[in-house]
Design an enzyme around this catalytic site. Structure first.
Site, PDB file in Angstrom:
ATOM      1  N   SER A   1       0.819  -1.206   0.000  1.00 14.01           N
ATOM      2  CA  SER A   1       0.000   0.000   0.000  1.00 14.01           C
ATOM      3  C   SER A   1       0.860   1.266   0.000  1.00 14.01           C
ATOM      4  O   SER A   1       1.735   1.409  -0.837  1.00 14.01           O
ATOM      5  CB  SER A   1      -0.942  -0.058   1.201  1.00 14.01           C
ATOM      6  OG  SER A   1      -2.050   0.751   0.949  1.00 14.01           O
TER       7      SER A   1
ATOM      8  N   HIS B   1      -7.613  -5.675   0.193  1.00 16.71           N
ATOM      9  CA  HIS B   1      -6.371  -4.916   0.322  1.00 16.71           C
ATOM     10  C   HIS B   1      -5.592  -5.423   1.547  1.00 16.71           C
ATOM     11  O   HIS B   1      -5.981  -5.161   2.683  1.00 16.71           O
ATOM     12  CB  HIS B   1      -6.795  -3.454   0.519  1.00 16.71           C
ATOM     13  CG  HIS B   1      -5.678  -2.476   0.560  1.00 16.71           C
ATOM     14  ND1 HIS B   1      -4.926  -2.149  -0.543  1.00 16.71           N
ATOM     15  CD2 HIS B   1      -5.199  -1.710   1.573  1.00 16.71           C
ATOM     16  CE1 HIS B   1      -4.035  -1.232  -0.213  1.00 16.71           C
ATOM     17  NE2 HIS B   1      -4.170  -0.950   1.070  1.00 16.71           N
TER      18      HIS B   1
HETATM   19  C1  GTR Z   1      -5.374   4.621   1.744  1.00 12.21           C
HETATM   20  C2  GTR Z   1      -4.804   5.387   0.596  1.00 12.21           C
HETATM   21  C3  GTR Z   1      -4.074   4.476  -0.344  1.00 12.21           C
HETATM   22  C4  GTR Z   1      -3.211   3.446   0.372  1.00 12.21           C
HETATM   23  C5  GTR Z   1      -3.757   3.007   1.710  1.00 12.21           C
HETATM   24  C6  GTR Z   1      -2.787   2.316   2.652  1.00 12.21           C
HETATM   25  O1  GTR Z   1      -6.092   5.392   2.599  1.00 12.21           O
HETATM   26  O2  GTR Z   1      -5.868   6.015  -0.068  1.00 12.21           O
HETATM   27  O3  GTR Z   1      -3.339   5.221  -1.281  1.00 12.21           O
HETATM   28  O4  GTR Z   1      -1.918   3.873   0.480  1.00 12.21           O
HETATM   29  O5  GTR Z   1      -4.294   4.050   2.429  1.00 12.21           O
HETATM   30  O6  GTR Z   1      -1.623   2.679   2.783  1.00 12.21           O
HETATM   31  O7  GTR Z   1      -3.249   1.392   3.321  1.00 12.21           O
END
Ligand code: GTR
Length: 429
Positions: free
Chosen positions: A268, A409
């Site tokens: 991420s 995710h």
């Molecule tokens: C979210 C963000 C993403 C991603 C994520 C993370 O809020 O929108 O770009 O980086 O966080 O790091 O889990």
């Protein structure tokens, strides 16, 4: 600044996550609604010359592209950190129930004692009989989150609280132990003969909009950071990536590790970080981007899921200031993410997506690797070997790897299985 009354502050904090969810809901997820775009050319120099050979790429175009990412996206990393000192704080010969040796090493800068340093944690497979390859990555929690071993000191740094990480008043507690261990799969790595080195990203800079004031960026700034960051100055992602390179500085001194076989890995926002670390530091022989999304592997011009406008508003501190100029103005940006992937060439790079992680734009993540192929071609390296995004749970690729797995995710055992297999192939294990 005027202070907001407590009830208003409280309601702001309850609203923020809801606002993020609302943004995710209203984002575009329709392929048909993507406005046609043209990607910036990879194989043309700034003065219009064609890049025809690997030498043209290496000697001319590569540094141009790196410079564009410095100028427009991540900012330029200053070079004034001086000497780097390592101090071994502990060696545990029976970590992970006897499967690993665990070293905790403090990395400091003697010329900048205001910075408290980072504590890198290295797990080495106990069964190893020769120097081992190593995954290197930054963690969202402290070292105590990466492994559940109870003798790991709790991080004392500022930490973002979530429902599940046991963080109280922005500090780790006993309940924080092991909360990231699924994401790190240390036992699996040890069993396959890999070391894993990691540090907590908050050691370099707390992940908040004003975190630079309490982090390395303030320490290394010319004026002690009394001023805000300007166009072209490095953002937090660049600072966290800098920390990864300091981990490599240490690993090069540790004879238990084969420093010729290092893979930088991140998830991420820390996947964006691993891409930028791998782009700048060729000592990483392999780069892994796990669900890195916008500002990482996803093509920004698609505006699918998270957009440049959303990310630069929510997390301005991650990037250089200039990047926000491209919010709702992506076509004007001199780079897109295929160029970030190309910076890994001719080294191996693996991009991974998750089916339910539409916010990160899985197809956009796939496409960046596809559109980087022309650079790998210059080196005679085969990339994906396919032109269409493969079905779920079907890894593809030679020097450029890709999979989209089922699920959300996250970083899972499935992801690690692929990275380890890919690394074993590329490092000739
Ligand atoms: C979210 C963000 C993403 C991603 C994520 C993370 O809020 O929108 O770009 O980086 O966080 O790091 O889990």
């Amino acid at each position: 600044m005027r202070f907001l009354p407590a009830p208003i502050l409280t309601s702001l904090f309850t609203l923020l996550p809801l606002m993020a969810v609302a943004q995710q809901k209203t984002a575009n997820y329709d392929e048909a609604a993507i406005v046609p775009y043209t990607l910036p050319e990879l194989l043309k120099t700034q003065d219009g010359q064609s890049v025809k050979t690997a030498a043209d790429w290496t000697n001319i175009r590569r540094s141009e592209v790196l410079g564009l990412f410095e100028k427009f996206v991540f900012g330029k990393t200053p070079q004034n950190w001086g000497k780097v000192r390592f101090e071994t704080l502990s060696v545990q010969n029976n970590a992970l129930e006897g499967k690993a040796i665990r070293k905790i090493v403090r990395v400091t800068l003697p010329d900048h004692p205001q910075w408290a340093g980072l504590e890198l944690m290295l797990h080495l497979p106990k069964a190893a009989t020769r120097p081992v390859p190593c995954f290197v990555g930054v963690s969202f929690g402290g070292n105590e989150a990466v492994s559940a071993d109870t003798d790991i000191p709790l991080s004392t740094r500022w930490m973002r609280a979530s429902k599940t990480n046991g963080v109280v008043d922005n500090r780790a507690t006993e309940q924080s132990r092991g909360n990231e261990k699924e994401r790190w799969q240390l036992e699996l790595a040890m069993a396959r003969g890999f070391a894993v080195a990691t540090y907590y990203y908050g050691d370099v800079e707390p992940d908040r909009n004003d975190g630079w004031k309490d982090g390395l960026r303030a320490v290394l700034s010319k004026d002690g950071a009394s001023t805000e960051w300007q166009d072209g100055d490095w953002g937090a992602i660049a600072a966290w990536a800098w920390g990864l390179s300091r981990v490599v500085d240490y690993l090069e001194t540790d004879s238990a590790v084969d420093a010729g076989k290092l893979a930088v890995i991140g998830h991420s926002r820390l996947g964006k970080t691993s891409l930028w670390a791998g782009a700048q530091d060729k000592r990483f022989g392999m780069v892994v981007s796990n669900n890195s999304g916008e500002g990482g592997a996803a093509i920004m011009r698609r505006n699918f899921g998270e957009t440049t406008a959303v990310i630069t508003k929510a997390f301005p501190h991650w990037f250089t200031k200039t990047y926000s100029n491209y919010a709702n103005n992506e076509a004007a940006c001199p780079v897109d993410s295929h160029m970030l992937i190309a910076l890994a060439a001719p080294r191996a790079i693996y991009i991974a997506s998750a089916e339910e992680d539409r916010w990160a734009d899985p197809k956009g993540e796939f496409l960046s690797g596809l559109h980087a192929q022309s650079v790998f071609d210059l080196f005679g390296k085969k990339g994906y070997g396919v032109h269409e995004q493969p079905p779920v749970n079907t890894p593809v690729g030679d020097v450029v790897g890709y999979h989209i797995r089922t699920g959300i995710h996250d970083v899972t055992r499935y992801d690690w299985e692929q990275y380890i297999a890919f690394a074993s192939r590329h490092f000739g294990l």
